[in-house]
Design an enzyme around this catalytic site. Structure first.
Site, PDB file in Angstrom:
ATOM      1  N   THR A 186      67.892  20.377 -15.030  1.00  0.00           N
ATOM      2  CA  THR A 186      66.810  20.771 -15.928  1.00  0.00           C
ATOM      3  C   THR A 186      67.191  21.961 -16.798  1.00  0.00           C
ATOM      4  OG1 THR A 186      65.175  19.977 -14.352  1.00  0.00           O
ATOM      5  CG2 THR A 186      64.400  21.503 -16.022  1.00  0.00           C
ATOM      6  N   ALA A 188      71.868  21.150 -10.671  1.00  0.00           N
ATOM      7  CA  ALA A 188      71.414  21.831 -11.889  1.00  0.00           C
ATOM      8  C   ALA A 188      71.400  20.860 -13.066  1.00  0.00           C
ATOM      9  CB  ALA A 188      72.313  23.032 -12.179  1.00  0.00           C
ATOM     10  N   GLN A 197      27.898  11.150   8.413  1.00  0.00           N
ATOM     11  CA  GLN A 197      28.490   9.941   7.848  1.00  0.00           C
ATOM     12  C   GLN A 197      29.322  10.218   6.601  1.00  0.00           C
ATOM     13  OE1 GLN A 197      26.177   6.719   5.756  1.00  0.00           O
ATOM     14  NE2 GLN A 197      26.709   5.577   7.607  1.00  0.00           N
ATOM     15  N   GLY A 226      36.086  23.919   3.465  1.00  0.00           N
ATOM     16  CA  GLY A 226      35.221  24.865   2.780  1.00  0.00           C
ATOM     17  C   GLY A 226      35.930  26.168   2.478  1.00  0.00           C
ATOM     18  N   SER A 265      62.620  16.255 -18.430  1.00  0.00           N
ATOM     19  CA  SER A 265      62.599  14.806 -18.270  1.00  0.00           C
ATOM     20  C   SER A 265      63.635  14.090 -19.134  1.00  0.00           C
ATOM     21  CB  SER A 265      61.198  14.273 -18.608  1.00  0.00           C
ATOM     22  OG  SER A 265      60.238  14.771 -17.701  1.00  0.00           O
ATOM     23  N   GLU A 310      66.340  10.832  -4.239  1.00  0.00           N
ATOM     24  CA  GLU A 310      65.476  12.000  -4.401  1.00  0.00           C
ATOM     25  C   GLU A 310      64.012  11.575  -4.483  1.00  0.00           C
ATOM     26  OE1 GLU A 310      64.813  15.912  -7.300  1.00  0.00           O
ATOM     27  OE2 GLU A 310      66.376  14.455  -7.792  1.00  0.00           O
ATOM     28  N   ARG A 311      63.745  10.487  -5.169  1.00  0.00           N
ATOM     29  CA  ARG A 311      62.362  10.019  -5.291  1.00  0.00           C
ATOM     30  C   ARG A 311      61.824   9.488  -3.973  1.00  0.00           C
ATOM     31  NH1 ARG A 311      64.009   7.735 -11.262  1.00  0.00           N
ATOM     32  NH2 ARG A 311      63.805   9.800 -12.250  1.00  0.00           N
TER      33      ARG A 311
END
Length: 382
Positions: A130, A128, A282, A342, A136, A245-246
């Protein structure tokens, strides 16, 4: 997938095979339902603990295995991602961001009580950091802990906390000193602590199967023995934790790309238009070739940084590069895979649709793309 001969051993392949079987038996038959339910059973933690998956990379004395073996962890993480659910992997793996500070810096009594329970899957731990005021800018977090005899009194709040709803333990960043990074500490706070409440389960664009919560601390009394590391030196612990973590997020991004590419390749071979498989045109062949090339480059660069981490080298700059590059690639590959499928790529029944949604958090969590560039530029001397 690359053979990665320089990185993985025969033993790592055994780990990979074991985790893949676990995913096939315990997760894949249920994952669509768990995604729609926006949760998965707590029992899965216990099953993963009993199978030895949660303990990979941790000391044997606490119930772990392959302590310090970075590529054992990579192999297991890649196979868990074959579940096709980033949310499940993030929730099941929240111990890998919440537990390392406890293992490395908590007092022995706390460590010996908490770590085995988490590795067995009996208890869940969350990280915990953030806060509503900002994610950041860790050095300026506002949740405050004031020393009062044998306790800290904690007041403040956290948000976007993975496993926050059902965790039993929380590794919480608090302000014990003055402004800036020099006043930050880490505390282990247990769920039943008076003054601590868990807020609502947050609704998210992706990672549906993970629970994500707000946390509130209202004059919450936490024993001083639950201090992790030294008072006012928690920022360095947080930064050290971010490197692994990264790496994990870069691995997750690369596997997201791999799964999306696999689905696009399958579709290109099976789907016909104008009398032939669409993969024979192609424009699609070249697009798939470019997707595969970008993924191969990203994966090899990520593996290289993992190898340097395993060798004890400083890779602050390079792991930030790897995370940014991997998430840039997964942004492109999930987008292109959706386009290739699609209309089916837009359907909830499609794995690609889930990968597209889940991918979006990867360049935000664990340090945003912008923060990674700030770190890189500082390491370059700018």
């Amino acid at each position: 997938m690359s053979d990665a001969l320089d990185y993985f051993t025969a033993e790592h392949q055994l780990i990979r095979d074991s985790v893949r079987r676990f995913v096939e038996v315990e997760i894949l038959p249920h994952i669509a339902d768990w995604e729609e339910a926006e949760s998965f059973p707590r029992e899965l933690y216990r099953k993963a603990g009993a199978a030895g998956i949660l303990g990979i990379g941790y000391p044997e004395q606490y119930g772990g295995s392959y302590e310090g073996d970075v590529f054992a962890k990579v192999a297991a993480s890649e196979e868990l991602m074959r579940s096709g659910s980033g949310g499940l992997v993030a929730g099941l793996g929240s111990l890998d961001i919440g537990l390392p500070p406890v293992l490395k810096w908590a007092k022995p009594a706390l460590r010996e009580r908490v770590v085995p329970e988490v590795l067995s899957g009996e208890k869940i731990i969350a990280l915990a950091i953030t806060e509503p005021s900002g994610g950041s800018d860790v050095a300026n977090l506002k949740t405050r802990a004031v020393r009062d005899g044998d306790f800290y009194r904690v007041s403040g709040s956290k948000t976007f906390i993975t496993s926050g709803v059902r965790a039993d333990y929380y590794t919480v960043a608090v302000r014990t000193g003055g402004e800036g990074f020099g006043g930050v500490s880490l505390l282990l706070i247990e769920k039943d602590t008076p003054g601590f409440t868990v807020g609502r389960s947050l609704k998210k664009m992706g990672w549906w199967a993970s629970d994500t919560a707000e946390l509130f601390f209202d004059d919450c009394k936490v024993p001083v023995e639950n201090l992790i590391g030294m008072e006012n030196l928690g920022f360095a612990c947080i930064m050290a934790n971010f490197q692994s973590e990264r790496l994990a997020l870069a691995i997750m991004a690369n596997m997201t790309s791999q799964l999306a590419l696999d689905e696009a390749m399958r579709w290109a071979r099976e789907r016909e238009a104008f009398g032939k498989p669409i993969g024979k045109f192609q424009v699609l062949k070249h697009r798939l070739a470019e997707m595969a090339t970008q993924l191969e480059v990203s994966r090899e660069f990520t593996y290289r940084q993992a190898a340097k981490m395993a060798a004890g080298k400083n890779v602050v700059k390079e792991i930030s590069m790897a995370k940014n590059f991997a998430t840039d690639v997964s942004d492109r590959i999930t987008y292109d895979a959706t386009q290739i499928l699609g209309g089916m790529g837009f359907m909830r029944e499609s794995l690609v649709e889930r990968l597209y949604r889940d991918n979006r958090i990867l360049s935000i969590g664990g340090g945003t793309r912008e923060i990674m560039n700030e770190i890189i530029s500082k390491q370059l001397g700018l």
